[in-house]
Design a protein around this motif. Structure first.
Motif, mmCIF file in Angstrom:
data_model
loop_
_atom_site.group_PDB
_atom_site.id
_atom_site.type_symbol
_atom_site.label_atom_id
_atom_site.label_comp_id
_atom_site.label_asym_id
_atom_site.label_seq_id
_atom_site.Cartn_x
_atom_site.Cartn_y
_atom_site.Cartn_z
ATOM 1 N N MET A 86 -84.272 -11.064 -131.676
ATOM 2 C CA MET A 86 -83.514 -10.679 -130.914
ATOM 3 C C MET A 86 -84.003 -11.277 -129.298
ATOM 4 O O MET A 86 -84.125 -12.162 -129.036
ATOM 5 N N GLY A 153 -70.428 -6.645 -133.207
ATOM 6 C CA GLY A 153 -69.560 -7.757 -132.922
ATOM 7 C C GLY A 153 -69.887 -8.348 -131.340
ATOM 8 O O GLY A 153 -70.231 -9.443 -131.070
ATOM 9 N N GLN A 155 -72.649 -7.696 -129.934
ATOM 10 C CA GLN A 155 -74.033 -8.191 -129.736
ATOM 11 C C GLN A 155 -74.153 -9.729 -130.403
ATOM 12 O O GLN A 155 -75.006 -10.262 -129.739
ATOM 13 N N VAL A 156 -73.217 -9.925 -131.192
ATOM 14 C CA VAL A 156 -73.291 -11.117 -131.499
ATOM 15 C C VAL A 156 -72.817 -12.277 -130.437
ATOM 16 O O VAL A 156 -73.144 -13.287 -130.301
ATOM 17 N N ASP A 157 -71.737 -11.910 -129.923
ATOM 18 C CA ASP A 157 -70.965 -12.655 -128.798
ATOM 19 C C ASP A 157 -71.964 -12.728 -127.786
ATOM 20 O O ASP A 157 -71.933 -13.874 -127.227
ATOM 21 N N MET A 159 -75.352 -12.821 -127.897
ATOM 22 C CA MET A 159 -76.292 -13.657 -128.473
ATOM 23 C C MET A 159 -75.909 -15.273 -128.257
ATOM 24 O O MET A 159 -76.504 -15.989 -127.980
ATOM 25 N N LEU A 160 -74.555 -15.347 -128.912
ATOM 26 C CA LEU A 160 -74.136 -16.779 -128.882
ATOM 27 C C LEU A 160 -73.663 -17.143 -127.579
ATOM 28 O O LEU A 160 -73.785 -18.595 -127.286
ATOM 29 N N ALA B 21 -60.918 -8.350 -134.862
ATOM 30 C CA ALA B 21 -61.578 -9.380 -133.981
ATOM 31 C C ALA B 21 -62.823 -9.386 -134.299
ATOM 32 O O ALA B 21 -63.622 -8.826 -133.642
ATOM 33 N N ILE B 22 -63.203 -10.032 -135.257
ATOM 34 C CA ILE B 22 -64.967 -10.129 -135.611
ATOM 35 C C ILE B 22 -65.195 -11.818 -135.538
ATOM 36 O O ILE B 22 -64.612 -12.430 -135.772
ATOM 37 N N PRO B 23 -66.082 -11.585 -134.626
ATOM 38 C CA PRO B 23 -66.982 -12.949 -134.038
ATOM 39 C C PRO B 23 -67.069 -13.990 -135.471
ATOM 40 O O PRO B 23 -67.535 -13.340 -136.553
ATOM 41 N N LEU B 26 -70.170 -14.265 -137.277
ATOM 42 C CA LEU B 26 -70.906 -12.863 -138.057
ATOM 43 C C LEU B 26 -70.014 -12.752 -139.319
ATOM 44 O O LEU B 26 -70.517 -12.585 -140.305
ATOM 45 N N ALA B 105 -81.875 -13.865 -136.268
ATOM 46 C CA ALA B 105 -81.200 -12.720 -135.334
ATOM 47 C C ALA B 105 -79.655 -12.484 -136.305
ATOM 48 O O ALA B 105 -79.313 -11.099 -136.253
ATOM 49 N N MET B 106 -79.030 -13.428 -136.515
ATOM 50 C CA MET B 106 -77.783 -13.199 -137.200
ATOM 51 C C MET B 106 -77.905 -12.588 -138.392
ATOM 52 O O MET B 106 -77.068 -11.724 -139.029
ATOM 53 N N ILE B 108 -80.060 -10.325 -139.268
ATOM 54 C CA ILE B 108 -80.156 -8.848 -138.846
ATOM 55 C C ILE B 108 -78.948 -8.114 -138.739
ATOM 56 O O ILE B 108 -78.426 -7.085 -139.051
ATOM 57 N N LEU B 109 -78.003 -8.719 -137.855
ATOM 58 C CA LEU B 109 -76.867 -8.464 -137.409
ATOM 59 C C LEU B 109 -75.634 -8.394 -138.504
ATOM 60 O O LEU B 109 -74.871 -7.549 -138.610
#
Lengths: 293, 293
Positions: A86, A153, A155-157, A159-160, B21-23, B26, B105-106, B108-109
């Motif tokens: 990360m 979510g 955290q994902v946004d 990161m991306l 609203a989930i990325p 993810l 990373a993804m 882990i998330l």
């Protein structure tokens, strides 16, 4: 606030029951990060939110397990965020990060352990006099605000989007989930502990949203202008990492105005929510606006 | 069992509400592992346990959200176990592991997201007619059996013991937490959904413990003697990785006897628990004893 912080520290010392057979190293790794100090902002908000609804300090006791649960969730998210895959950070609050001390595998498991156990701690609030329906609502909200549609979510946004962020809207959306969601949860959890009505819970959600954003913008500002000794970390790290921040998109003056505006909005929401004693919560919002670390 | 499996598959398709609203990435990463098939042993046990208490199939509907929650927990644990810092596995069930497809990373998330959301799904069972106190008991047990003193603790012991395991007691202790705990939880969660009494819940805990151990020993045996095509994975991997297993410590014959013995004990416990219809559960235990994949 100092008194509340000490109560939270004491409560966090005993979130793992003594008679539970937890492997020693795992216990050590979880406590290394959980008991590393910090502002304890989220648990303090839980307690203050309960007091504001009930109008008396004893309400905070009923909310203490929710306060511990949210700090455990916050702590697990820091451990996982720092991992090499990360953000790959070696230091946090002047100490080595979890994986630097315990290794990557143990840090992943320590995060998983804290995340899982947070729900146990929250569920126990029924034994402190919070009605089962309220505890269940808090468990559901903790999962929602911390999960795929909330903090995870965000955290994902983040990161991306790291390379390609250009609009204030995108940045705000990330912070709404990465930071505000858990703060909004903290307020609402405290409210549930004191059996808040729907109007109060709704106000707490809005207040948490705005305070969370203000908190994040202030963080960005302090990274640019703060004092390293007070912050306990190097400044200008956002610039070095080419991170898109509020000051980067808006400039420093405009960012400061935004913090003041969000704080004012947050406080107005509170004053109209029919709370028995909103002052301590408003005090916390003011503190966030004026802090230098 | 096939019918129950199809119901579980259908329910797992909709654990993430459409309007959340989930990325996108993810969502994809979580569903990649959650909807990858598998035996669905744990959810099937949840449903069968509810039926056995109530004596009628409709009880399974009330337990379905607990069934989904336990499969989400099981899935997150596989994603994290496969990570480079842990077992570093590239394949599972004939497909690439989560981090091979989505990055570390993804992965882990995605694990964090599934783990967190499992508690939301479990907490929703109140809307299916399970009393709030029972739902709260299940949330607390899910956290306890999956957390630092349960599955996560077992994973830590396994990791730390990998080189130096010598006694059957140590090996059994690891499997009790790594495997049996989540199976014991499955049984008890189904029991709670059908409002089982304390005697029944206690029997379910014991049954789960023994079935979990039998399941693990059978896994070790199949790794040595099984058919690669049926198993969908290479055999003798434990030997290559110099893993300490039941057949390694006890020999193959003694291991088979232990499976038979544990299964017999498990079934006896069930027959003495005052269940309305224990037969389907006993059928599942028999299936575990006789499976070849």
């Amino acid at each position: 606030m100092q008194l509340q912080r000490e109560k939270v520290e004491a409560a966090l010392q005993s979130v793992f029951p003594m008679d539970w057979a937890i492997p020693g190293t795992l216990s050590e790794a979880m406590n290394y990060s959980l008991l590393a100090g910090g502002k304890r902002l989220r648990p303090i908000l839980v307690l203050a939110a309960a007091e504001a609804v009930a109008g008396q300090e004893t309400a905070a006791d009923r909310a203490m397990l929710f306060a511990c649960a949210v700090e455990m969730i916050h702590t697990y998210s820091l451990i996982h965020d720092d991992l090499p895959a990360m953000d790959n950070d070696d230091f946090r609050r002047g100490r080595q990060t979890n994986h630097k001390v315990f290794g990557e595998a143990m840090a992943i498991l320590a995060g998983d352990g804290l995340l899982t156990h947070a729900f146990h701690v929250a569920a126990q609030a029924a034994s402190r006099g919070v009605p089962a329906e309220r505890v269940l609502a808090v468990v559901g909200e903790l999962s929602r605000y911390a999960g795929p549609t909330g903090m995870v979510g965000g955290q994902v946004d983040d990161m991306l989007g790291e390379q390609g962020l250009t609009s204030l809207e995108q940045l705000e959306n990330i912070h709404l989930h990465k930071t505000s969601d858990l703060i909004a949860f903290s307020l609402r959890a405290g409210g549930h502990a004191a059996e808040a009505d729907d109007k109060q819970l709704h106000a707490y959600g809005l207040f948490g949203r705005n305070v969370g954003l203000a908190f994040q913008i202030q963080d960005d500002i302090l990274d640019l202008t703060g004092n390293e000794a007070k912050l306990g970390k190097p400044v200008k790290s956002d610039e070095r990492q080419e991170k898109v921040t509020y000051p980067y998109l808006l400039g420093l003056d405009e960012s400061r105005k935004r913090v003041a505006e969000l704080t004012r909005e947050a406080n107005e929401t509170l004053l109209q929510a029919g709370l028995a004693k909103p002052e301590p919560l408003i005090g916390i919002a003011e503190y966030l606006l004026n802090r230098d670390h």
